[in-house]
Design a protein around this motif. Structure first.
Motif, PDB file in Angstrom:
ATOM      1  N   ASN A  95       8.777   3.848  -2.848  1.00  0.00           N
ATOM      2  CA  ASN A  95       7.740   2.828  -2.964  1.00  0.00           C
ATOM      3  C   ASN A  95       8.187   1.880  -4.074  1.00  0.00           C
ATOM      4  O   ASN A  95       8.265   2.283  -5.237  1.00  0.00           O
ATOM      5  N   LYS A 145      -6.127   0.636  -6.645  1.00  0.00           N
ATOM      6  CA  LYS A 145      -5.425  -0.420  -5.915  1.00  0.00           C
ATOM      7  C   LYS A 145      -4.148  -0.837  -6.644  1.00  0.00           C
ATOM      8  O   LYS A 145      -3.957  -2.002  -7.011  1.00  0.00           O
ATOM      9  N   ASN A 188      -1.346  -1.388  -5.517  1.00  0.00           N
ATOM     10  CA  ASN A 188      -0.570  -2.357  -4.739  1.00  0.00           C
ATOM     11  C   ASN A 188      -0.786  -3.784  -5.222  1.00  0.00           C
ATOM     12  O   ASN A 188       0.057  -4.654  -5.001  1.00  0.00           O
ATOM     13  N   ALA A 212       5.071  -0.203   6.339  1.00  0.00           N
ATOM     14  CA  ALA A 212       3.867   0.097   5.559  1.00  0.00           C
ATOM     15  C   ALA A 212       3.070  -1.163   5.251  1.00  0.00           C
ATOM     16  O   ALA A 212       1.835  -1.109   5.139  1.00  0.00           O
ATOM     17  N   HIS A 235      -0.777  -1.220   6.200  1.00  0.00           N
ATOM     18  CA  HIS A 235      -1.800  -1.528   5.194  1.00  0.00           C
ATOM     19  C   HIS A 235      -2.708  -2.650   5.667  1.00  0.00           C
ATOM     20  O   HIS A 235      -3.943  -2.575   5.531  1.00  0.00           O
ATOM     21  N   ARG A 247      -5.067  -1.341   8.272  1.00  0.00           N
ATOM     22  CA  ARG A 247      -6.109  -0.494   7.681  1.00  0.00           C
ATOM     23  C   ARG A 247      -7.154  -1.347   6.966  1.00  0.00           C
ATOM     24  O   ARG A 247      -8.358  -1.092   7.068  1.00  0.00           O
ATOM     25  N   ARG A 248      -6.725  -2.389   6.272  1.00  0.00           N
ATOM     26  CA  ARG A 248      -7.675  -3.272   5.587  1.00  0.00           C
ATOM     27  C   ARG A 248      -8.548  -4.046   6.566  1.00  0.00           C
ATOM     28  O   ARG A 248      -9.691  -4.388   6.260  1.00  0.00           O
ATOM     29  N   SER A 267      -3.846  -9.358   2.246  1.00  0.00           N
ATOM     30  CA  SER A 267      -3.253  -8.020   2.310  1.00  0.00           C
ATOM     31  C   SER A 267      -1.920  -8.056   1.576  1.00  0.00           C
ATOM     32  O   SER A 267      -1.007  -8.798   1.965  1.00  0.00           O
ATOM     33  N   ALA A 305       1.417  -2.235  -0.093  1.00  0.00           N
ATOM     34  CA  ALA A 305       0.904  -1.063   0.616  1.00  0.00           C
ATOM     35  C   ALA A 305       0.613   0.036  -0.385  1.00  0.00           C
ATOM     36  O   ALA A 305       1.076   0.002  -1.532  1.00  0.00           O
ATOM     37  N   LEU A 306      -0.146   1.023   0.056  1.00  0.00           N
ATOM     38  CA  LEU A 306      -0.512   2.174  -0.764  1.00  0.00           C
ATOM     39  C   LEU A 306       0.165   3.434  -0.246  1.00  0.00           C
ATOM     40  O   LEU A 306       0.717   3.463   0.865  1.00  0.00           O
ATOM     41  N   ASP A 354      -0.496   4.444   3.237  1.00  0.00           N
ATOM     42  CA  ASP A 354       0.181   3.644   4.253  1.00  0.00           C
ATOM     43  C   ASP A 354       1.621   4.119   4.451  1.00  0.00           C
ATOM     44  O   ASP A 354       2.095   4.236   5.589  1.00  0.00           O
TER      45      ASP A 354
END
Length: 331
Positions: free
Chosen positions: A82, A97, A99, A144, A148, A151-152, A275, A278-279, A282
């Motif tokens: 990451n 958060k 990211n 990712a 992400h 997902r958001r 966006s 990513a986390l 993700d």
């Protein structure tokens, strides 16, 4: 060790630097295996990235093997990296958060990246790549980004979704929207790229820019539109593609201001969502999708090349990406 460096816009060189033998407290030394070259790297080369100082060792789509036992990792473990180094103390970090950490440093952007033989990375930024190839592991980060964004967006299985921009980020977004069960459409100006996505990645609803998208069943627009173009004009045009009650998710980033008609925005009661990055969740969902072959990573890698090859071909890759999905440098 050798490092791939963007010295100034338009100037990429391979330099020699000292190979690190120790890592800061809480960090792990990694021997880099593979590095995906993405739109960010091309923008850095072209001088279009808004958050960068030169010179910079590029590369943030990374896989590596652990160089020595540390922090629960064993020498030789294959890991996904990451690349977002968060401070852990700002308001965004305290709210889960990292990211969008206020003090974020991204490898290859704010600090030197992984286009080199060895790199030290925070232990918490490593995820096991067991079950993946080294090249697949290097493609997790760009996927990712899309995961992400999806997902958001909170899309539902019966939503009609449009992704504008069929580059790697747009493709990743489309693939994860499909995994959510949405009806996914993809819009791009390249027929060659759309044909590839349709035939190889099973995204059936592909549309060429300029062909009159909002007609027939699509006349009222899309429940969710994702922009992955990196184009100001395309982002601004995308507002009109959102259905009433829909959402617009800006995945790409540009230097310029974005404008839109406020009456049109309000009559749709549109949600506008940024966006970024990513986390961990993700990254883990992408690793699982690749491991279980819900997504076939082999179809996403257009070619593998050496660092020396990249030094020769980077201008070509940056200027002509019509048939290129993802180039990966193996180290």
């Amino acid at each position: 060790m050798k490092c791939g460096v963007c010295v100034t816009p338009g100037q990429f060189e391979i330099i020699t630097a000292e190979k690190p033998e120790t890592a800061p407290e809480g960090w792990v030394l990694l021997d880099n295996c593979a590095v995906g070259i993405c739109g960010t790297d091309y923008h850095i080369f072209e001088g279009k990235h808004p958050f960068l100082n030169y010179p910079r060792v590029i590369g943030h789509e990374l896989s590596g093997t652990v160089a020595e036992d540390a922090h629960g990792w064993s020498k030789g473990d294959l890991v996904v990296i990451n690349p977002y180094v968060a401070c852990g103390t700002c308001r965004a970090c305290r709210r889960g958060k990292p990211n969008c950490c206020y003090n974020i440093e991204v490898f290859g952007v704010h600090r030197d990246g992984g286009l080199c033989d060895r790199l030290a990375v925070p232990a918490g930024n490593l995820y096991s790549a067991e079950g993946l190839t080294k090249v697949e592991a290097a493609m997790v980060e760009f996927l990712a980004i899309g995961a992400h964004a999806v997902r958001r967006s909170e899309i539902a299985a019966d939503d009609r979704v449009l992704v504008t921009g069929a580059g790697p980020i747009g493709i990743g977004t489309a693939l994860f929207a499909q995994l959510q069960g949405a009806e996914v459409h993809l819009l791009d100006k390249s027929r060659t790229r759309l044909d590839f996505v349709s035939s190889k990645l099973n995204v059936a609803n592909c549309h060429l820019v300029g062909e009159g998208l909002l007609t027939g069943d699509l006349a009222e627009g899309f429940d969710t539109v994702f922009d992955a173009t990196g184009s100001v004009a395309a982002i601004q045009a995308g507002f009109a593609l959102v259905a009433h009650g829909g959402s617009y998710v800006l995945v790409s980033v540009v230097k310029d201001d974005i404008t839109f008609a406020d009456p049109e925005f309000h009559k749709r009661e549109m949600r506008l969502i940024g966006s970024r990055n990513a986390l961990k969740v993700d990254f883990e969902s992408v690793i699982e999708a690749l491991r279980t072959r819900k997504i076939d990573g082999s179809k996403l890698c257009s070619e593998q090349l050496s660092l020396e090859d990249l030094a020769i071909r980077l201008p070509e890759l940056a200027s002509n990406r019509d048939t290129l999905i993802k180039a990966v440098v193996t180290l």
